[in-house]
Design a protein around this motif. Structure first.
Motif, PDB file in Angstrom:
ATOM      1  N   LEU A  83      -7.920  50.261  62.784  1.00 13.92           N
ATOM      2  CA  LEU A  83      -7.085  51.177  62.007  1.00 13.92           C
ATOM      3  C   LEU A  83      -5.628  51.030  62.411  1.00 13.92           C
ATOM      4  O   LEU A  83      -5.327  50.599  63.531  1.00 13.92           O
ATOM      5  CB  LEU A  83      -7.511  52.624  62.271  1.00 13.92           C
ATOM      6  CG  LEU A  83      -9.003  52.950  62.120  1.00 13.92           C
ATOM      7  CD1 LEU A  83      -9.290  54.340  62.693  1.00 13.92           C
ATOM      8  CD2 LEU A  83      -9.398  52.908  60.660  1.00 13.92           C
ATOM      9  N   PRO A  84      -4.710  51.416  61.536  1.00 16.64           N
ATOM     10  CA  PRO A  84      -3.311  51.482  61.973  1.00 16.64           C
ATOM     11  C   PRO A  84      -3.205  52.422  63.170  1.00 16.64           C
ATOM     12  O   PRO A  84      -3.967  53.384  63.275  1.00 16.64           O
ATOM     13  CB  PRO A  84      -2.585  52.073  60.764  1.00 16.64           C
ATOM     14  CG  PRO A  84      -3.509  51.884  59.618  1.00 16.64           C
ATOM     15  CD  PRO A  84      -4.890  51.890  60.166  1.00 16.64           C
ATOM     16  N   ARG A  85      -2.276  52.131  64.059  1.00 18.85           N
ATOM     17  CA  ARG A  85      -2.115  52.988  65.234  1.00 18.85           C
ATOM     18  C   ARG A  85      -1.770  54.401  64.788  1.00 18.85           C
ATOM     19  O   ARG A  85      -0.852  54.610  63.985  1.00 18.85           O
ATOM     20  CB  ARG A  85      -1.011  52.455  66.137  1.00 18.85           C
ATOM     21  CG  ARG A  85      -0.881  53.231  67.439  1.00 18.85           C
ATOM     22  CD  ARG A  85       0.094  52.562  68.379  1.00 18.85           C
ATOM     23  NE  ARG A  85       0.244  53.296  69.623  1.00 18.85           N
ATOM     24  CZ  ARG A  85      -0.604  53.222  70.647  1.00 18.85           C
ATOM     25  NH1 ARG A  85      -1.658  52.454  70.558  1.00 18.85           N
ATOM     26  NH2 ARG A  85      -0.394  53.908  71.755  1.00 18.85           N
ATOM     27  N   LEU A  86      -2.484  55.356  65.310  1.00 21.05           N
ATOM     28  CA  LEU A  86      -2.256  56.736  64.902  1.00 21.05           C
ATOM     29  C   LEU A  86      -0.933  57.240  65.449  1.00 21.05           C
ATOM     30  O   LEU A  86      -0.594  57.022  66.607  1.00 21.05           O
ATOM     31  CB  LEU A  86      -3.393  57.635  65.409  1.00 21.05           C
ATOM     32  CG  LEU A  86      -4.776  57.339  64.832  1.00 21.05           C
ATOM     33  CD1 LEU A  86      -5.831  58.178  65.541  1.00 21.05           C
ATOM     34  CD2 LEU A  86      -4.794  57.632  63.342  1.00 21.05           C
ATOM     35  N   ALA A  87      -0.183  57.888  64.610  1.00 17.63           N
ATOM     36  CA  ALA A  87       1.025  58.580  65.054  1.00 17.63           C
ATOM     37  C   ALA A  87       0.819  60.047  64.730  1.00 17.63           C
ATOM     38  O   ALA A  87      -0.040  60.393  63.925  1.00 17.63           O
ATOM     39  CB  ALA A  87       2.245  58.049  64.312  1.00 17.63           C
ATOM     40  N   ALA A  88       1.582  60.889  65.340  1.00 17.08           N
ATOM     41  CA  ALA A  88       1.354  62.312  65.092  1.00 17.08           C
ATOM     42  C   ALA A  88       2.529  63.131  65.584  1.00 17.08           C
ATOM     43  O   ALA A  88       3.450  62.633  66.211  1.00 17.08           O
ATOM     44  CB  ALA A  88       0.084  62.759  65.772  1.00 17.08           C
ATOM     45  N   GLY A  89       2.488  64.405  65.244  1.00 14.96           N
ATOM     46  CA  GLY A  89       3.563  65.314  65.641  1.00 14.96           C
ATOM     47  C   GLY A  89       3.164  66.255  66.717  1.00 14.96           C
ATOM     48  O   GLY A  89       3.949  67.049  67.170  1.00 14.96           O
ATOM     49  N   ILE A  99     -12.479  57.056  67.997  1.00 14.00           N
ATOM     50  CA  ILE A  99     -11.249  56.278  67.848  1.00 14.00           C
ATOM     51  C   ILE A  99     -10.593  56.062  69.212  1.00 14.00           C
ATOM     52  O   ILE A  99     -10.364  57.018  69.957  1.00 14.00           O
ATOM     53  CB  ILE A  99     -10.275  56.979  66.879  1.00 14.00           C
ATOM     54  CG1 ILE A  99     -10.901  57.073  65.479  1.00 14.00           C
ATOM     55  CG2 ILE A  99      -8.960  56.215  66.802  1.00 14.00           C
ATOM     56  CD1 ILE A  99     -10.085  57.853  64.469  1.00 14.00           C
ATOM     57  N   ARG A 107      -7.240  54.260  71.175  1.00 17.61           N
ATOM     58  CA  ARG A 107      -5.897  53.731  70.895  1.00 17.61           C
ATOM     59  C   ARG A 107      -5.494  52.653  71.884  1.00 17.61           C
ATOM     60  O   ARG A 107      -4.777  51.724  71.540  1.00 17.61           O
ATOM     61  CB  ARG A 107      -4.869  54.869  70.949  1.00 17.61           C
ATOM     62  CG  ARG A 107      -5.009  55.864  69.823  1.00 17.61           C
ATOM     63  CD  ARG A 107      -3.696  56.554  69.537  1.00 17.61           C
ATOM     64  NE  ARG A 107      -3.005  56.971  70.749  1.00 17.61           N
ATOM     65  CZ  ARG A 107      -1.721  57.292  70.787  1.00 17.61           C
ATOM     66  NH1 ARG A 107      -0.998  57.224  69.703  1.00 17.61           N
ATOM     67  NH2 ARG A 107      -1.159  57.692  71.920  1.00 17.61           N
TER      68      ARG A 107
END
Lengths: 759, 81
Positions: free
Chosen positions: B75-81, B57, B59
Motif C-alpha cells: 500500500l502507499p505509505r500511510l500518512a495521517a494527522g 498493516i 509500515r
C-alpha cells in the motif's frame, strides 16, 4: 519481553486504566504556567520575520537584500540560496519553506530576516527587493485540470497513467483501486444513483500559531524550541536542510495549542536556524494568523463523482467514485487515502475508485485528521443515504446490511481483522437519539466513517525514583491528554496509584527516536512502549528484591505494587514495596529503570457512526445543529474523558467543515478571508453538547486492546451533517460548506426548477 | 510463492500485473524484489510503503515474516494527522 495479544484484552479487570483522573498538565494550563511556542526567550534574542509573495504565481528573477541588510538593527537575511542541495524527499519541504525560482502561491515565503526588534525587522522587510515576473494562476481543482490551465510546473508529466501523457499538466498523479466488475454490478442493480460533489479547503484551525526559537552556536550545534507534533522529525528534517549532524541539533517541543496534523512538518524552523547561524544570535519567529492561513497546511479542496447501485432488497451491487483532490502547489494531496477510505465501511463485491492528485496555486496542503477521508466519505455517505431513502429502507438497517465485518475484503484490498463497525451501527440504532421525534423543518442525518490508524517508532524510559515514585520520559508531544494515559498504563502495570507516576515529554537529546504524534498512534504505540518499559522495570525490581532476600529472582513475583516471595523454596519474607526497593537501589545494583524501544505495529483500524439533528431556516439558509451523537470504537478507552474529548473535537471540527469553514479566493488568486473574523470556525454557542458513546471492540494488536481514536471522529461529520441538512431543507446538498447562501440557493433552485441537487 | 497485490497508484507506477507471485519470506525480501523488478517504484520505495500481511498493516518492520499462504498487499505509505 513479548507483549500479550488478546482479542478480549479490553474486557480484563483493570485497576486504574479506564478511570478518569486529573491530567498532569492541567494545573499548568489553567494557571498560565505552561509554555507554548511563543513563550520562550533567550538572551540577545533577535526577532525573525518572513517576506512572503504577494502574488499567486510569479517567477522570481532576483532578490536584492542589500538595502535591508544595511538598515539599522538588521543582523541577517536568508533566502533559498543559503541552503544546499537536499535529498529528493525533502526538496518540496525546503521549497515550501523558502521559494526558489518561483513563488507558487500568495504567502509563499521568499526570504527571512532577523533584526534586533520587531520594528526594525518589519521596516527592513519592506526593503528587500524581489523582482517578480507575474504569471497566470489557477486555484480551483477542476480549472487546474483543464487542458489550457496555467501550468505550475512546466515539466510535470502525470504519473500512474497508461499510456503516460506526452504533455505536462497540473495533474501530478493518477491512481485506481478496486475489485470485482463494476459494470456487472451496476447491471445487476435495481437502482443506481450518481451525484457530483465539491468540498472547499479548510484549515486545521489550531488556536496557537506556529512559533519557534533557534539558537545556533559557533561549534555548529544548535537548540531549537518549537510548537510541533513531532520534535524528532523536526530535528531530523532541519538537520538535513541546514547541513547539520543530527546529534548537534537538540529540539524541545513546547506545549501545543492544537495541531490536528498541521504541525507535522516544518515551515519557519529551518529559516530561524539559518538566521541564527548567520547572525550568531538566537532568533525567534512567531507567525501571525494571516501567515498561518496563507502559508500553512490547509486541507485539499475536492471535486468528486460517486455512483452506487443496489437491489430492491437493499444490497449494494457496485460502488464507483472519481475523486479529484488538489494538494496546493506541490504533489501529495491525500488522494490515495481518500480513495482507500471512501467505501471502507462497506463489504462490496464490485468496486472501482479513481483519483487525481492536482497542483494549484495554493499553500501546500498538510495533514488534517484522517487526511483525505472526510471528503470522499461525505460523497459516498450522501449517495448511500439517498439510495436507502429511495428504496424505503431505514438508513441504519441499509448500512448494517452492507457493512464491513470481520473478514470482509476492505475497499483498499486486505481483509479486515477484528473491527467494530457493526457494533457502532447497532449502538446508534438503539440510542434514544435515533428514535427521538423531530419537529417540522428539522432533519436527522446518519453517517459512518473509517480510518486506518498506525503505530510507528517509539521510545519510552521509566525511572524508579528514590521514594518509589515513577518518572516517565516520553518523546511523543502530548496533543490530546496522552501524558495522563501513559501514567495510567504505567500505574496499571506497576500496581501503584496513578498519582505516583509523573510523565514529561523530553527533548530529542534525552530519549531515543520517536515518530510524530500523528495517525492516532500515541495511546496505541507510546502506550505499548510504556507497558513494555513498565514490565522491564518490574523484572528488575523483582531481581533487586531477590537480592535483598537472598533468594533466586524467579522466586519473586510482582503483585499490587509489591515484590513477594513465591514458590515452595522461596522462604517467608514480608513483601517489599516499590519504595522499599527504590530506597536501597544504590546498594543493590544502582538506579532502576525500565526501557522500551519499539516499532509498534498492529494498530487496529477504527469505525464510527454519527447521528445529527439540524434545523434549516428556509428564509436565510442558516443551519442550526440541534443534537449530535458520536458512537465510535475505541478498542479500549484508557482515559475515557480524553477519548470522549477526541470524539467531540472531531465532531466539532467536522461541523465547521460542513457548515462554514472555507478558503475563499478572489479572481486575483489571493486568499480573501485570512482571519478568524471571515473564516468562520464553530464556537461554543454554535454547538450543542456533543454526546458520546464509547464502543470497545478490542484491538488484538495491543495488550489492552487500544485502537487509535483521534482521527476517525472527523470522518463521518461532513456526511452526517449534509444528510441531516438535506433532510431538513428538502433538497440534497452537494457542495460544502453548506453556508447560508449556498443552502438558500439550493432551496431556491429546488423550488424554481424542481432540481434535486444544489448548484 | 506468495501472491502479492500492489494497491492504488503503486500498480500503475510499477506497470505490473494486478497480482504478482513473489518468493519472499520477509517484508525486506519483498521490497528488495520489487525494487529490482519495478524501477518505476523507486521513489515510493525510497520514501517508504506499507505492507499488509493478512490484514495487519506494517509500515517499517522489514523483518516481519510473511507466512507462505499470507494475503499480502503493498500500500502507499500511510500518512495521517
Amino acid at each position: 519481553m513479548p507483549l500479550d495479544q488478546d482479542s478480549n484484552a479490553s474486557k480484563r479487570d483493570f485497576k486504574v486504566v479506564g478511570s478518569r483522573p486529573m491530567r498532569p498538565d492541567g494545573v499548568d494550563k489553567v494557571t498560565g504556567r505552561a509554555k507554548y511556542g511563543a513563550d520562550l526567550y533567550a538572551p540577545g534574542m533577535l526577532v525573525g520575520r518572513v517576506l512572503r509573495s504577494p502574488h499567486a504565481h510569479a517567477r522570481i528573477k532576483g532578490i536584492d537584500a542589500s538595502k535591508a541588510l544595511a538598515a539599522p538593527g538588521v543582523k541577517a537575511v536568508v533566502t533559498a540560496a543559503d541552503f544546499g542541495s537536499v535529498r529528493r524527499s525533502l526538496r518540496d519541504v525546503l521549497e515550501n519553506c523558502l521559494a526558489q525560482d518561483k513563488a507558487l502561491y500568495e504567502g509563499h515565503a521568499v526570504a527571512g530576516i532577523a533584526a534586533v526588534d520587531a520594528e526594525a525587522a518589519d521596516a527592513a522587510l519592506a526593503l528587500i527587493e524581489v523582482d517578480y515576473e507575474i504569471l497566470p494562476h489557477v486555484t480551483d481543482v477542476e480549472a487546474a485540470m483543464a487542458p489550457d490551465a496555467p501550468l505550475l510546473r512546466e515539466d510535470m508529466i502525470t504519473s500512474g497513467m497508461d499510456p503516460a501523457p506526452t504533455k505536462p499538466s497540473n495533474i501530478a498523479s493518477f491512481m485506481e483501486l478496486g475489485h470485482g466488475d463494476v459494470a456487472k454490478g451496476f447491471a445487476a442493480a435495481d437502482i443506481v444513483i450518481e451525484r457530483s460533489f465539491k468540498t472547499e479547503a479548510t484549515h486545521q484551525g489550531y488556536i496557537e500559531p506556529h512559533a519557534c526559537l533557534a539558537s545556533y552556536a559557533q561549534d555548529d550545534s544548535a537548540d531549537l524550541w518549537c510548537c510541533t507534533q513531532g520534535h524528532f522529525v523536526v530535528r531530523d528534517t532541519c538537520a538535513q536542510l541546514c547541513g547539520m549532524e543530527v546529534s548537534r541539533l537538540r529540539v524541545t517541543a513546547s506545549e501545543i495549542g492544537g495541531g490536528f496534523g498541521g504541525k507535522t512538518t516544518v515551515f519557519i524552523e529551518p529559516v530561524a536556524l539559518m538566521l541564527s547561524k548567520k547572525s550568531g544570535r538566537p532568533v525567534k519567529i512567531v507567525m501571525d494568523r494571516a501567515e498561518v492561513f496563507k502559508a500553512t497546511g490547509p486541507t485539499s479542496s475536492t471535486a468528486m463523482k460517486v455512483r452506487v447501485g443496489a437491489t430492491k432488497d437493499g444490497r449494494i451491487t457496485a460502488g464507483a467514485a472519481e475523486l479529484c483532490y488538489q494538494g496546493g502547489a506541490f504533489p501529495g494531496s491525500p488522494i490515495e487515502f481518500g480513495a482507500m477510505s471512501a467505501f471502507a465501511c462497506y463489504d462490496l463485491e464490485n468496486l472501482h475508485v479513481s483519483g487525481y492528485d492536482v497542483i494549484v496555486n495554493r499553500p501546500k496542503q498538510a495533514a488534517y485528521r484522517a487526511p483525505g477521508a472526510p471528503m470522499s466519505t461525505f460523497a459516498v455517505e450522501s449517495v448511500v443515504d439517498e439510495v436507502a431513502d429511495r428504496l424505503g429502507i431505514d438508513r441504519i438497517d441499509f448500512r448494517l446490511k452492507n457493512a464491513s465485518r470481520n473478514g470482509s475484503q476492505s475497499a483498499y484490498g486486505p481483509k479486515f481483522g477484528t473491527i467494530g463497525l457493526v457494533e457502532t451501527l447497532e449502538a446508534a440504532k438503539a440510542h434514544p437519539h435515533y428514535s427521538a421525534p423531530l419537529a417540522p423543518g428539522q432533519g436527522r442525518g446518519v453517517a459512518c466513517g473509517f480510518w486506518f490508524n498506525f503505530g510507528g517508532q517509539t521510545s519510552v524510559a521509566l525511572n524508579v525514583q528514590m521514594d518509589g515514585t515513577i518518572g516517565l520520559s516520553l518523546g511523543t508531544p502530548d496533543i490530546g491528554g496522552s501524558r495522563a494515559s501513559m501514567c495510567l498504563m504505567a500505574a496499571e502495570e506497576l500496581g501503584i496509584p496513578y498519582d505516583r507516576v509523573r510523565a514529561i515529554i523530553t527533548d530529542t537529546a534525552s530519549l531515543g527516536y520517536n515518530d510524530t504524534s500523528e495517525g492516532s498512534r500515541v495511546t496505541f504505540s507510546a502506550g505499548m512502549a510504556t507497558i513494555a518499559a513498565s514490565r522491564d522495570a518490574v523484572v528488575k525490581l523483582c531481581e533487586r528484591a531477590a537480592k535483598m532476600w537472598g533468594i533466586p529472582a524467579d522466586a519473586v513475583v510482582w503483585e499490587n505494587g509489591e515484590a513477594k516471595p513465591s514458590g515452595s523454596n522461596a522462604g517467608e519474607f514480608d513483601p517489599l514495596s516499590l519504595a522499599d526497593i527504590a530506597a536501597k537501589a544504590g546498594n543493590t545494583g544502582g538506579p532502576i529503570a525500565g526501557h522500551s524501544e519499539i516499532n509498534a505495529d498492529g494498530a487496529g483500524v477504527s469505525f464510527a457512526t454519527h447521528l445529527v439533528d439540524s434545523e434549516v431556516d428556509q428564509e436565510t439558509g442558516q443551519v442550526k445543529i440541534l443534537r449530535y451523537t458520536v458512537i465510535q470504537d475505541a478498542g479500549k478507552a484508557v482515559h475515557p474523558s480524553y477519548v470522549e474529548g477526541q470524539f467531540q473535537g472531531g465532531a466539532a471540527q467536522g461541523i465547521g467543515w460542513a457548515l462554514n469553514e472555507e478558503y475563499i479566493y478572489g479572481e486575483d488568486g489571493k486568499l480573501q478571508n485570512a482571519g478568524f473574523l471571515d473564516y468562520r470556525l464553530p464556537v461554543a454557542s454554535d454547538l450543542p453538547m456533543i454526546d458520546t458513546v464509547i464502543v470497545e471492540v478490542a484491538n488484538p494488536g495491543h495488550p489492552y486492546g487500544v485502537r487509535g481514536v483521534g482521527e476517525t471522529s472527523i470522518v463521518p461529520p461532513l456526511a452526517a451533517v449534509a444528510n441531516s441538512v438535506s433532510a431538513a431543507a428538502g433538497v440534497r446538498l452537494t457542495h460544502l460548506p453548506m453556508s447560508p447562501p449556498r443552502v438558500r440557493a439550493a432551496i431556491d433552485d429546488a423550488r424554481d426548477g424542481g432540481k434535486l441537487a444544489a448548484e | 510463492m506468495t501472491k502479492v497485490v500492489l494497491s492504488g497508484s503503486l500498480k500503475a507506477k510499477a506497470g505490473a500485473e494486478p497480482e504478482l507471485d513473489v518468493d519472499a519470506r520477509t517484508i525486506r525480501e519483498l521490497l528488495t524484489i520489487l525494487e529490482e523488478r519495478y524501477p518505476g517504484l523507486a521513489n515510493d520505495l525510497e520514501q517508504g510503503v506499507a505492507v499488509s500481511i493478512d490484514g495487519q498493516i506494517f509500515r517499517d518492520d522489514w523483518y516481519r515474516e510473511i507466512p507462505p499462504d499470507a494475503e499480502v498487499f503493498v500500500l502507499p505509505r500511510l500518512a495521517a494527522g
